[in-house]
Design a protein around this motif. Structure first.
Motif, PDB file in Angstrom:
ATOM      1  N   GLN A  31       0.794  -1.225   0.000  1.00  0.00           N
ATOM      2  CA  GLN A  31       0.000   0.000   0.000  1.00  0.00           C
ATOM      3  C   GLN A  31       0.829   1.279   0.000  1.00  0.00           C
ATOM      4  O   GLN A  31       0.550   2.203  -0.782  1.00  0.00           O
ATOM      5  N   PRO A  32       1.865   1.400   0.838  1.00  0.00           N
ATOM      6  CA  PRO A  32       2.667   2.632   0.797  1.00  0.00           C
ATOM      7  C   PRO A  32       3.322   2.872  -0.558  1.00  0.00           C
ATOM      8  O   PRO A  32       3.396   4.017  -1.024  1.00  0.00           O
ATOM      9  N   SER A  33       3.787   1.801  -1.209  1.00  0.00           N
ATOM     10  CA  SER A  33       4.426   1.949  -2.520  1.00  0.00           C
ATOM     11  C   SER A  33       3.422   2.400  -3.576  1.00  0.00           C
ATOM     12  O   SER A  33       3.736   3.249  -4.424  1.00  0.00           O
ATOM     13  N   THR A  55      -2.482  12.592   0.766  1.00  0.00           N
ATOM     14  CA  THR A  55      -2.363  11.892   2.041  1.00  0.00           C
ATOM     15  C   THR A  55      -2.309  10.391   1.817  1.00  0.00           C
ATOM     16  O   THR A  55      -2.878   9.873   0.847  1.00  0.00           O
ATOM     17  N   THR A  56      -1.614   9.715   2.713  1.00  0.00           N
ATOM     18  CA  THR A  56      -1.517   8.259   2.694  1.00  0.00           C
ATOM     19  C   THR A  56      -1.777   7.738   4.096  1.00  0.00           C
ATOM     20  O   THR A  56      -1.004   8.035   5.012  1.00  0.00           O
ATOM     21  N   ASN A  57      -2.886   7.012   4.271  1.00  0.00           N
ATOM     22  CA  ASN A  57      -3.262   6.508   5.598  1.00  0.00           C
ATOM     23  C   ASN A  57      -3.224   7.634   6.637  1.00  0.00           C
ATOM     24  O   ASN A  57      -2.675   7.474   7.733  1.00  0.00           O
ATOM     25  N   TYR A  58      -3.791   8.764   6.260  1.00  0.00           N
ATOM     26  CA  TYR A  58      -3.781   9.962   7.095  1.00  0.00           C
ATOM     27  C   TYR A  58      -5.219  10.341   7.414  1.00  0.00           C
ATOM     28  O   TYR A  58      -6.063  10.381   6.524  1.00  0.00           O
ATOM     29  N   GLY A  59      -5.495  10.599   8.673  1.00  0.00           N
ATOM     30  CA  GLY A  59      -6.869  10.807   9.115  1.00  0.00           C
ATOM     31  C   GLY A  59      -7.547  12.017   8.503  1.00  0.00           C
ATOM     32  O   GLY A  59      -7.011  13.127   8.538  1.00  0.00           O
TER      33      GLY A  59
END
Length: 239
Positions: A31-33, A55-59
């Motif tokens: 997922q991060p990639s 954003t990546t996995n950011y609330g």
């Protein structure tokens, strides 16, 4: 700002400093990639304005009936924030700190179907939150293992599944770009990736691809120069 969805009162408040956020690892090592690749090509192509936020996995936050709700999509694009970037810490609250995201993405990693949950009671499901609370224009669901891609567009207050074009790509007017699935290798991962194309159908390249492109261009230029020098020598013109 206060918005009502049926019996749900929606307000936009900043999270208190002492609010405890979930600290769970991402569901999948890829997922991060996948997310980083989307942002990198936008930036390198000059398609990421200084006031935009990815954003990546950011609330991303809203307050429903007095209770904070935070969802952290795998990737999201906010066209414009209206506060200094250093003030967007720990979480992002639309209408308080900038515009609503124009795109949110979820990368499927399980079979529970949380990405399709329209649960309205607290805590609400992702689908309900993105569609009815945030009212994000484009909700994208991607299955990295199979390459399946769904693009849901907000129409008259509800998401509608879109059809792709003849190139299996989807035009996102809010981004001014096409998105589609590309198969290949990056960061030692061979598989399916989400990629951007501009309105003329040109692929937005990653940094590694730009480096390779530059290298090939230099090699081609050197080869042309060597061929020219050989012709000049054969013609007795060169020293």
């Amino acid at each position: 700002m206060v918005i009502s969805v049926s019996t749900t009162k929606i307000t936009w408040e900043l999270l208190p400093e002492d609010f405890v956020l979930d600290d769970e690892p991402v569901d999948n090592v890829n997922q991060p990639s996948l997310a980083a690749a989307l942002t990198e090509s936008l930036e390198l192509a000059g398609k990421l304005p200084e006031t935009a936020l990815t954003t990546t996995n950011y609330g991303i936050c809203a307050t429903l009936n007095g209770k904070f709700v935070i969802k952290a999509p795998d990737w999201a694009y906010v066209p414009q924030i209206t506060v200094p970037r250093e003030q967007v810490q720990r979480s992002y609250t639309p209408h308080k700190q900038g515009q609503i995201p124009s795109v949110v993405m979820e990368f499927l990693s399980d079979t529970e179907g949380n990405e399709y949950s329209s649960k309205r009671t607290y805590p609400p499901g992702k689908w309900f939150f993105y569609e009815q609370v945030l009212q994000v224009p484009n909700y994208i669901i991607f299955q990295p293992e199979t390459g399946e891609l769904e693009v849901h567009q907000l129409e008259n207050g509800n998401y509608k599944l879109r059809s792709d074009n003849e190139n299996q790509r989807y035009w996102l007017a809010d981004m001014g770009l096409f998105i589609g699935v590309w198969q290949g290798k990056r960061e030692n991962r061979q598989g399916y990736w989400l990629r951007w194309w501009d309105e003329d159908g040109n692929l937005l390249l990653w940094g590694s691809e730009l480096v390779q492109q530059e290298r090939l261009a230099k090699e081609a230029a050197l080869k042309r120069l060597e061929e020219l020098e050989k012709r000049l020598r054969d013609a007795g013109i060169s020293d």
